[in-house]
Design an enzyme around this catalytic site. Structure first.
Site, PDB file in Angstrom:
ATOM      1  N   LYS A 187      90.141  33.623   8.416  1.00 15.60           N
ATOM      2  CA  LYS A 187      88.947  34.346   8.868  1.00 15.60           C
ATOM      3  C   LYS A 187      89.394  35.454   9.821  1.00 15.60           C
ATOM      4  O   LYS A 187      90.157  35.189  10.769  1.00 15.60           O
ATOM      5  CB  LYS A 187      88.068  33.359   9.617  1.00 15.60           C
ATOM      6  CG  LYS A 187      86.588  33.562   9.482  1.00 15.60           C
ATOM      7  CD  LYS A 187      85.930  32.433  10.264  1.00 15.60           C
ATOM      8  CE  LYS A 187      84.472  32.370  10.080  1.00 15.60           C
ATOM      9  NZ  LYS A 187      83.862  31.444  11.037  1.00 15.60           N
TER      10      LYS A 187
HETATM   11  C1  E4P Z   1      80.328  31.222  10.860  1.00 15.12           C
HETATM   12  O1  E4P Z   1      81.350  31.167  10.239  1.00 15.12           O
HETATM   13  C2  E4P Z   1      80.230  31.021  12.319  1.00 15.12           C
HETATM   14  O2  E4P Z   1      81.164  30.034  12.685  1.00 15.12           O
HETATM   15  C3  E4P Z   1      78.883  30.516  12.761  1.00 15.12           C
HETATM   16  O3  E4P Z   1      77.993  30.369  11.678  1.00 15.12           O
HETATM   17  C4  E4P Z   1      78.319  31.153  13.980  1.00 15.12           C
HETATM   18  O4  E4P Z   1      77.081  30.548  14.273  1.00 15.12           O
HETATM   19  P1  E4P Z   1      76.342  30.683  15.686  1.00 15.12           P
HETATM   20  O5  E4P Z   1      75.709  32.026  15.744  1.00 15.12           O
HETATM   21  O6  E4P Z   1      75.322  29.589  15.676  1.00 15.12           O
HETATM   22  O7  E4P Z   1      77.405  30.490  16.739  1.00 15.12           O
END
Ligand code: E4P
Length: 217
Positions: free
Chosen positions: A83
């Site tokens: 990522k």
């Molecule tokens: C996605 O890959 C992220 O880890 C995640 O969905 C972020 O979510 P949040 O906005 O609830 O922290």
């Protein structure tokens, strides 16, 4: 539509995977920072449990560092997806890692233009954050519908991974729009199961059955 768990917590993952509805996992540095122990070992265990794409995020901010970290993360297990954040450096790193066959999830996508650029450099997944847009009074789901339209226009193979989901309506709307994947915290996946009429209906079926058995006895 595929369903991923947005978590680095082994207990949560172990409890949900046996249901048979989980296709992969997303983690991020904030989620893994909450878990005690070595993050590489945690990622390895997650991959062994889920046997599906498991996103692990780089923390370097320059392309060279992201590529180096990305290669290290990808070496943990074949299920790892690297990522990278959507920045100029992240786009360069995505191009390089994708060209050498590593799957890349470009994260922190908040506009259709960002999704388009990530798709152009070979991202396997783009992660638009719907909840965080809703938090600032902007429709997160409009972003999904715009990305779906753009990707369909050009037959990009990049999958739309709806992230930052906060409740069942995000999942239902994403499925109606044809998004490829939703990643959800465990509590959102739990909420997908719940309907009071199911609980009432089942209680009544069992009560009627028991009553009939006792009358016959
Ligand atoms: C996605 O890959 C992220 O880890 C995640 O969905 C972020 O979510 P949040 O906005 O609830 O922290």
């Amino acid at each position: 539509m595929k369903l991923f768990i947005d978590s680095g917590n082994l207990k949560e993952i172990e409890s949900l995977v046996p249901l048979g509805i989980i296709d992969g996992i997303t983690t991020n540095p904030s989620l893994l920072a909450k878990e005690p122990g070595d993050y590489k070992q945690i990622l390895k265990k997650i991959c062994q449990i889920v046997q599906g794409p498991t996103s692990a995020e780089v923390v370097a901010t320059d392309a060279e560092g992201m590529i180096r970290e990305g290669r290290e993360l990808a070496a943990i297990d074949d299920h790892i997806v690297v990522k990278v954040p959507f920045t100029r450096e992240g786009v360069k790193a995505c191009k390089a890692l994708s060209s050498e066959g590593t799957r890349v999830n470009v994260t922190l996508i908040f506009s259709p233009a960002q999704a388009l650029l990530a798709a152009k450099v070979g991202a396997t997944y783009v992660s638009p954050f719907v909840g965080r847009l809703d938090d600032i009074a902007t429709s997160g789901m409009n972003l999904i519908s715009e990305i779906v339209e753009i990707f369909e226009n050009y037959q990009f193979t990049t999958e739309i991974l709806v992230a930052s989901t906060r409740g069942p309506m995000h999942i239902i709307e994403a499925a109606r729009m044809g998004a490829d994947i939703c990643t959800c915290p465990a509590k959102v996946i739990d909420a997908l199961f719940n309907h009071p009429l199911t609980d009432i209906g089942l209680a009544n079926f069992l009560k009627d059955w028991e009553t009939a058995q006792s009358v016959r006895a």
